[in-house]
Write a protein that holds these residues in place. Structure first.
Motif, mmCIF file in Angstrom:
data_model
loop_
_atom_site.group_PDB
_atom_site.id
_atom_site.type_symbol
_atom_site.label_atom_id
_atom_site.label_comp_id
_atom_site.label_asym_id
_atom_site.label_seq_id
_atom_site.Cartn_x
_atom_site.Cartn_y
_atom_site.Cartn_z
ATOM 1 N N ARG A 120 -6.537 4.269 2.514
ATOM 2 C CA ARG A 120 -5.336 4.952 2.042
ATOM 3 C C ARG A 120 -4.555 4.066 1.084
ATOM 4 O O ARG A 120 -4.111 4.518 0.029
ATOM 5 C CB ARG A 120 -4.446 5.350 3.219
ATOM 6 C CG ARG A 120 -3.225 6.177 2.802
ATOM 7 C CD ARG A 120 -2.181 6.259 3.897
ATOM 8 N NE ARG A 120 -1.555 4.991 4.189
ATOM 9 C CZ ARG A 120 -0.568 4.446 3.467
ATOM 10 N NH1 ARG A 120 -0.131 5.036 2.391
ATOM 11 N NH2 ARG A 120 -0.041 3.286 3.821
ATOM 12 N N VAL A 121 -4.420 2.793 1.406
ATOM 13 C CA VAL A 121 -3.685 1.859 0.546
ATOM 14 C C VAL A 121 -4.426 1.666 -0.777
ATOM 15 O O VAL A 121 -3.804 1.662 -1.850
ATOM 16 C CB VAL A 121 -3.473 0.508 1.274
ATOM 17 C CG1 VAL A 121 -2.967 -0.554 0.331
ATOM 18 C CG2 VAL A 121 -2.514 0.690 2.429
ATOM 19 N N GLN A 122 -5.744 1.533 -0.733
ATOM 20 C CA GLN A 122 -6.527 1.387 -1.959
ATOM 21 C C GLN A 122 -6.379 2.615 -2.849
ATOM 22 O O GLN A 122 -6.251 2.502 -4.062
ATOM 23 C CB GLN A 122 -7.995 1.138 -1.641
ATOM 24 C CG GLN A 122 -8.291 -0.274 -1.213
ATOM 25 C CD GLN A 122 -7.945 -1.276 -2.276
ATOM 26 O OE1 GLN A 122 -6.925 -1.945 -2.193
ATOM 27 N NE2 GLN A 122 -8.771 -1.383 -3.286
ATOM 28 N N ALA A 123 -6.394 3.803 -2.254
ATOM 29 C CA ALA A 123 -6.230 5.033 -3.029
ATOM 30 C C ALA A 123 -4.838 5.090 -3.653
ATOM 31 O O ALA A 123 -4.690 5.496 -4.807
ATOM 32 C CB ALA A 123 -6.473 6.248 -2.145
ATOM 33 N N MET A 124 -3.819 4.669 -2.915
ATOM 34 C CA MET A 124 -2.456 4.658 -3.432
ATOM 35 C C MET A 124 -2.338 3.699 -4.610
ATOM 36 O O MET A 124 -1.762 4.044 -5.645
ATOM 37 C CB MET A 124 -1.470 4.241 -2.332
ATOM 38 C CG MET A 124 -0.043 4.122 -2.814
ATOM 39 S SD MET A 124 1.041 3.308 -1.637
ATOM 40 C CE MET A 124 0.369 1.662 -1.592
ATOM 41 N N LEU A 125 -2.916 2.513 -4.490
ATOM 42 C CA LEU A 125 -2.820 1.528 -5.562
ATOM 43 C C LEU A 125 -3.630 1.936 -6.787
ATOM 44 O O LEU A 125 -3.265 1.597 -7.912
ATOM 45 C CB LEU A 125 -3.279 0.155 -5.059
ATOM 46 C CG LEU A 125 -2.373 -0.493 -4.012
ATOM 47 C CD1 LEU A 125 -2.960 -1.820 -3.559
ATOM 48 C CD2 LEU A 125 -0.964 -0.676 -4.512
ATOM 49 N N SER A 126 -4.699 2.679 -6.598
ATOM 50 C CA SER A 126 -5.506 3.091 -7.742
ATOM 51 C C SER A 126 -4.846 4.222 -8.531
ATOM 52 O O SER A 126 -5.138 4.395 -9.712
ATOM 53 C CB SER A 126 -6.903 3.499 -7.299
ATOM 54 O OG SER A 126 -6.845 4.668 -6.519
ATOM 55 N N THR A 127 -3.956 4.996 -7.902
ATOM 56 C CA THR A 127 -3.269 6.080 -8.604
ATOM 57 C C THR A 127 -1.918 5.654 -9.162
ATOM 58 O O THR A 127 -1.202 6.473 -9.726
ATOM 59 C CB THR A 127 -3.060 7.292 -7.677
ATOM 60 O OG1 THR A 127 -2.243 6.900 -6.572
ATOM 61 C CG2 THR A 127 -4.390 7.833 -7.178
ATOM 62 N N MET A 128 -1.581 4.377 -9.032
ATOM 63 C CA MET A 128 -0.301 3.857 -9.504
ATOM 64 C C MET A 128 -0.260 3.890 -11.029
ATOM 65 O O MET A 128 -1.231 3.530 -11.693
ATOM 66 C CB MET A 128 -0.163 2.422 -8.978
ATOM 67 C CG MET A 128 1.088 1.725 -9.307
ATOM 68 S SD MET A 128 1.269 0.169 -8.383
ATOM 69 C CE MET A 128 -0.302 -0.599 -8.555
#
Length: 89
Positions: free
Chosen positions: A29-37
């Motif tokens: 979830r954190v990786q997905a959030m950081l990739s959509t930043m």
């Protein structure tokens, strides 16, 4: 003897399911959030500060805090706890 081995395998499997699986789910979830930043998003840092992302590199971001345009701080992406997208009006 085999019953004890099966019991250990079941206990270890249950511990993995209860402990490791949720941790990996959170990491995804954190990786997905950081990739959509994106530039312009509001970021909440792990230290509790809100700021606007003004530049993104591979491992770092530059975040602008407050109304002072001179308060721009580079930080690691891992220091971002939450991202809020700006409202499209």
């Amino acid at each position: 003897m085999i019953g004890i081995i099966v019991l250990y395998v079941v206990v270890i499997g249950g511990m993995w399911f209860l402990l490791m699986r949720p941790q990996k789910k959170e990491q995804k979830r954190v990786q997905a959030m950081l990739s959509t930043m994106e530039v312009g998003d509001t970021a909440l840092t792990t230290s509790g500060f809100y700021g606007v992302i003004i530049d993104i590199t591979d491992d770092d971001v530059i975040v602008e805090f407050g109304n002072n345009k001179n308060c721009r701080i580079p930080m690691q992406k891992s220091a971002i706890a939450q991202i809020e997208k700006p409202n499209a009006e």
